[in-house]
Design a protein around this motif. Sequence first.
Motif, PDB file in Angstrom:
ATOM      1  N   ASN A 178       0.829  -1.204   0.000  1.00 22.29           N
ATOM      2  CA  ASN A 178       0.000   0.000   0.000  1.00 22.29           C
ATOM      3  C   ASN A 178       0.862   1.252   0.000  1.00 22.29           C
ATOM      4  OD1 ASN A 178      -2.424  -1.587   0.415  1.00 22.29           O
ATOM      5  ND2 ASN A 178      -1.827  -1.741   2.571  1.00 22.29           N
ATOM      6  N   LEU A 179       0.508   2.198  -0.876  1.00 25.11           N
ATOM      7  CA  LEU A 179       1.103   3.532  -0.868  1.00 25.11           C
ATOM      8  C   LEU A 179      -0.012   4.519  -0.580  1.00 25.11           C
ATOM      9  CD1 LEU A 179       3.251   5.702  -1.376  1.00 25.11           C
ATOM     10  CD2 LEU A 179       2.764   5.488  -3.834  1.00 25.11           C
ATOM     11  N   LYS A 180       0.178   5.345   0.452  1.00 22.39           N
ATOM     12  CA  LYS A 180      -0.821   6.345   0.816  1.00 22.39           C
ATOM     13  C   LYS A 180      -0.190   7.729   0.777  1.00 22.39           C
ATOM     14  CE  LYS A 180      -3.490   3.143   3.693  1.00 22.39           C
ATOM     15  NZ  LYS A 180      -4.062   2.864   5.034  1.00 22.39           N
ATOM     16  N   ILE A 181      -0.754   8.592  -0.063  1.00 21.68           N
ATOM     17  CA  ILE A 181      -0.324   9.989  -0.148  1.00 21.68           C
ATOM     18  C   ILE A 181      -1.500  10.821   0.321  1.00 21.68           C
ATOM     19  CG2 ILE A 181       0.500  11.814  -1.685  1.00 21.68           C
ATOM     20  CD1 ILE A 181       1.414   9.540  -3.606  1.00 21.68           C
ATOM     21  N   ARG A 182      -1.344  11.532   1.431  1.00 18.62           N
ATOM     22  CA  ARG A 182      -2.531  12.138   2.013  1.00 18.62           C
ATOM     23  C   ARG A 182      -2.224  13.473   2.691  1.00 18.62           C
ATOM     24  NH1 ARG A 182      -3.075   7.542   6.791  1.00 18.62           N
ATOM     25  NH2 ARG A 182      -1.643   8.507   8.290  1.00 18.62           N
ATOM     26  N   ASP A 183      -3.218  14.360   2.657  1.00 17.99           N
ATOM     27  CA  ASP A 183      -3.183  15.622   3.407  1.00 17.99           C
ATOM     28  C   ASP A 183      -1.899  16.399   3.145  1.00 17.99           C
ATOM     29  OD1 ASP A 183      -5.634  14.870   4.628  1.00 17.99           O
ATOM     30  OD2 ASP A 183      -4.543  13.670   6.091  1.00 17.99           O
ATOM     31  N   ILE A 184      -1.564  16.582   1.853  1.00 17.69           N
ATOM     32  CA  ILE A 184      -0.297  17.221   1.522  1.00 17.69           C
ATOM     33  C   ILE A 184      -0.408  17.931   0.174  1.00 17.69           C
ATOM     34  CG2 ILE A 184       0.629  15.132   0.408  1.00 17.69           C
ATOM     35  CD1 ILE A 184       3.373  15.844   1.607  1.00 17.69           C
ATOM     36  N   THR A 185       0.315  19.042   0.031  1.00 14.27           N
ATOM     37  CA  THR A 185       0.423  19.762  -1.232  1.00 14.27           C
ATOM     38  C   THR A 185       1.875  19.723  -1.675  1.00 14.27           C
ATOM     39  OG1 THR A 185      -1.422  21.241  -0.700  1.00 14.27           O
ATOM     40  CG2 THR A 185       0.121  22.002  -2.363  1.00 14.27           C
ATOM     41  N   PHE A 186       2.106  19.410  -2.942  1.00 13.51           N
ATOM     42  CA  PHE A 186       3.465  19.211  -3.441  1.00 13.51           C
ATOM     43  C   PHE A 186       3.510  19.577  -4.913  1.00 13.51           C
ATOM     44  CE2 PHE A 186       0.914  15.391  -3.338  1.00 13.51           C
ATOM     45  CZ  PHE A 186       0.889  15.009  -4.669  1.00 13.51           C
ATOM     46  N   ASP A 187       4.738  19.727  -5.443  1.00 15.24           N
ATOM     47  CA  ASP A 187       4.885  19.915  -6.886  1.00 15.24           C
ATOM     48  C   ASP A 187       4.668  18.583  -7.594  1.00 15.24           C
ATOM     49  OD1 ASP A 187       5.424  22.597  -6.533  1.00 15.24           O
ATOM     50  OD2 ASP A 187       7.592  22.317  -6.459  1.00 15.24           O
ATOM     51  N   ALA A 188       5.410  17.569  -7.175  1.00 18.04           N
ATOM     52  CA  ALA A 188       5.282  16.256  -7.813  1.00 18.04           C
ATOM     53  C   ALA A 188       5.732  15.157  -6.860  1.00 18.04           C
ATOM     54  CB  ALA A 188       6.109  16.201  -9.089  1.00 18.04           C
ATOM     55  N   VAL A 189       5.038  14.020  -6.926  1.00 16.86           N
ATOM     56  CA  VAL A 189       5.475  12.783  -6.285  1.00 16.86           C
ATOM     57  C   VAL A 189       5.607  11.742  -7.387  1.00 16.86           C
ATOM     58  CG1 VAL A 189       4.896  10.905  -4.713  1.00 16.86           C
ATOM     59  CG2 VAL A 189       4.374  13.264  -4.060  1.00 16.86           C
ATOM     60  N   GLU A 190       6.804  11.200  -7.563  1.00 22.34           N
ATOM     61  CA  GLU A 190       7.045  10.195  -8.602  1.00 22.34           C
ATOM     62  C   GLU A 190       7.399   8.868  -7.939  1.00 22.34           C
ATOM     63  OE1 GLU A 190       9.714   9.449 -12.663  1.00 22.34           O
ATOM     64  OE2 GLU A 190       9.920  11.314 -11.508  1.00 22.34           O
ATOM     65  N   PHE A 191       6.594   7.846  -8.223  1.00 21.21           N
ATOM     66  CA  PHE A 191       6.813   6.522  -7.644  1.00 21.21           C
ATOM     67  C   PHE A 191       7.355   5.571  -8.700  1.00 21.21           C
ATOM     68  CE2 PHE A 191       5.119   2.174  -7.128  1.00 21.21           C
ATOM     69  CZ  PHE A 191       5.779   1.816  -5.956  1.00 21.21           C
ATOM     70  N   ASP A 192       8.437   4.885  -8.376  1.00 18.98           N
ATOM     71  CA  ASP A 192       9.011   3.849  -9.230  1.00 18.98           C
ATOM     72  C   ASP A 192       9.108   2.566  -8.414  1.00 18.98           C
ATOM     73  OD1 ASP A 192      10.087   5.008 -11.942  1.00 18.98           O
ATOM     74  OD2 ASP A 192      10.621   6.492 -10.423  1.00 18.98           O
ATOM     75  N   GLY A 193       8.502   1.500  -8.912  1.00 17.26           N
ATOM     76  CA  GLY A 193       8.586   0.238  -8.189  1.00 17.26           C
ATOM     77  C   GLY A 193       7.363  -0.616  -8.407  1.00 17.26           C
ATOM     78  N   LYS A 194       7.003  -1.377  -7.369  1.00 15.04           N
ATOM     79  CA  LYS A 194       5.830  -2.244  -7.426  1.00 15.04           C
ATOM     80  C   LYS A 194       4.914  -1.921  -6.258  1.00 15.04           C
ATOM     81  CE  LYS A 194       8.086  -6.185  -9.703  1.00 15.04           C
ATOM     82  NZ  LYS A 194       8.412  -7.628  -9.589  1.00 15.04           N
ATOM     83  N   ALA A 195       3.621  -1.880  -6.536  1.00  9.93           N
ATOM     84  CA  ALA A 195       2.625  -1.649  -5.493  1.00  9.93           C
ATOM     85  C   ALA A 195       1.332  -2.335  -5.903  1.00  9.93           C
ATOM     86  CB  ALA A 195       2.395  -0.161  -5.287  1.00  9.93           C
ATOM     87  N   LYS A 196       0.495  -2.643  -4.927  1.00  9.77           N
ATOM     88  CA  LYS A 196      -0.827  -3.202  -5.219  1.00  9.77           C
ATOM     89  C   LYS A 196      -1.907  -2.141  -5.112  1.00  9.77           C
ATOM     90  CE  LYS A 196       0.048  -8.041  -3.953  1.00  9.77           C
ATOM     91  NZ  LYS A 196      -0.385  -9.175  -3.089  1.00  9.77           N
ATOM     92  N   ASN A 197      -1.806  -1.300  -4.087  1.00  7.03           N
ATOM     93  CA  ASN A 197      -2.842  -0.307  -3.837  1.00  7.03           C
ATOM     94  C   ASN A 197      -2.218   1.065  -3.630  1.00  7.03           C
ATOM     95  OD1 ASN A 197      -5.023  -2.397  -3.509  1.00  7.03           O
ATOM     96  ND2 ASN A 197      -3.765  -2.950  -1.744  1.00  7.03           N
ATOM     97  N   VAL A 198      -2.823   2.079  -4.276  1.00  7.70           N
ATOM     98  CA  VAL A 198      -2.378   3.464  -4.106  1.00  7.70           C
ATOM     99  C   VAL A 198      -3.592   4.298  -3.706  1.00  7.70           C
ATOM    100  CG1 VAL A 198      -1.375   5.489  -5.201  1.00  7.70           C
ATOM    101  CG2 VAL A 198      -0.529   3.209  -5.800  1.00  7.70           C
ATOM    102  N   PHE A 199      -3.476   5.004  -2.592  1.00  6.57           N
ATOM    103  CA  PHE A 199      -4.555   5.858  -2.094  1.00  6.57           C
ATOM    104  C   PHE A 199      -4.047   7.297  -2.079  1.00  6.57           C
ATOM    105  CE2 PHE A 199      -4.733   1.690  -0.149  1.00  6.57           C
ATOM    106  CZ  PHE A 199      -6.061   1.307  -0.298  1.00  6.57           C
ATOM    107  N   VAL A 200      -4.709   8.178  -2.824  1.00  4.17           N
ATOM    108  CA  VAL A 200      -4.358   9.599  -2.824  1.00  4.17           C
ATOM    109  C   VAL A 200      -5.553  10.346  -2.235  1.00  4.17           C
ATOM    110  CG1 VAL A 200      -3.508  11.533  -4.183  1.00  4.17           C
ATOM    111  CG2 VAL A 200      -3.011   9.195  -4.930  1.00  4.17           C
ATOM    112  N   THR A 201      -5.342  10.988  -1.094  1.00  3.79           N
ATOM    113  CA  THR A 201      -6.452  11.567  -0.339  1.00  3.79           C
ATOM    114  C   THR A 201      -6.130  12.991   0.092  1.00  3.79           C
ATOM    115  OG1 THR A 201      -6.902   9.342   0.547  1.00  3.79           O
ATOM    116  CG2 THR A 201      -7.989  11.198   1.627  1.00  3.79           C
ATOM    117  N   ASN A 202      -7.029  13.917  -0.224  1.00  5.09           N
ATOM    118  CA  ASN A 202      -6.864  15.323   0.177  1.00  5.09           C
ATOM    119  C   ASN A 202      -5.467  15.831  -0.153  1.00  5.09           C
ATOM    120  OD1 ASN A 202      -9.484  15.259   1.253  1.00  5.09           O
ATOM    121  ND2 ASN A 202      -8.742  14.574   3.236  1.00  5.09           N
ATOM    122  N   ALA A 203      -5.057  15.602  -1.393  1.00  3.76           N
ATOM    123  CA  ALA A 203      -3.718  15.974  -1.841  1.00  3.76           C
ATOM    124  C   ALA A 203      -3.806  16.842  -3.085  1.00  3.76           C
ATOM    125  CB  ALA A 203      -2.884  14.726  -2.122  1.00  3.76           C
ATOM    126  N   THR A 204      -2.809  17.715  -3.253  1.00  5.00           N
ATOM    127  CA  THR A 204      -2.747  18.595  -4.415  1.00  5.00           C
ATOM    128  C   THR A 204      -1.360  18.505  -5.024  1.00  5.00           C
ATOM    129  OG1 THR A 204      -4.357  20.151  -3.478  1.00  5.00           O
ATOM    130  CG2 THR A 204      -2.944  20.974  -5.231  1.00  5.00           C
TER     131      THR A 204
END
Length: 293
Positions: A178-204
């Motif tokens: 699981n990857l969770k990106i939450r409650d955050i403002t950013f320019d960019a998030v770049e993920f490289d790898g393997k994941a099953k679930n990605v949750f992006v919540t209240n993010a910009t």
Amino acid sequence: MNFAEKLKTLRKQKGISQEQLAEKIYVSRQAITKWESGNGIPDIENLIAISALFNESLDSLLSEEKSLISKNEFLYNSRTEYDLDSPKKIDLKLGLAHEVIIEKTKDEKIQVIAASNKLSFLSQQVKVKIVEDKRRMDVIVKRTSDLSDIACLENLFILVKIPEKFVADIELSSELENLKIRDITFDAVEFDGKAKNVFVTNATGHVELNTSSNLNVEASGVKGKIDLNHFHAVSKIKFAEGQNYYLKNAGRFTRFVDSSSKVIAGKRSKDDPSESVDLIVELNGWKSEAQII
């Protein structure tokens, strides 16, 4: 069902009172009351006793508490903090983990917390190394050779808290559940790898998911862009009610389909094409498909 609810349910199913349960595991009735009211979690010895009494695994007893890393409710944790004084490109090399959470903090320190309910020697087995220059910071999670890949994928949780005013570009490499990106403002998030679930919540910001693995993606309260950069993969995307989005099919031999598997190249969440959208989801790569569920 959290631990408090689960304990109360198991006790009632066995037909015993709080006092009887306390006698069986050699604690006070007040301790049982505290645990069942959600005001605490037993230490590892008492958890083992409860597990044996009710024939329930520790993993089952603590399944919901695994998501409470930010509240420091894991049995074992190791915290690393480092001062930040300006925005930097942050490269997170986290290796294998069950779950990674990225969120903001109002503090001026970047915080990396490794946590587990089962890895009792976690502070000795998992170390964080931070290397910084004027523009960049590398955060590297290392583990000792006696900590297996399977143990990490099943039992290691990593929380990264980044100072709100210093959030910029983030690169993350990892293999996880699981990857969770939450409650955050950013320019960019770049993920490289393997994941099953990605949750992006209240993010910009702009999220790039570069992976050949099949993904389940959930978006709620997101503003910006999510790129699915896939090679021969199938993903499923779930949007929260009210999430305004646009689907952009940009890769070769790629396509979006709806819940009935009907092909949709691009579609707004509402029919008015002039309405602004909060989120663009773009499918790139080759021979990949994303289903909106």
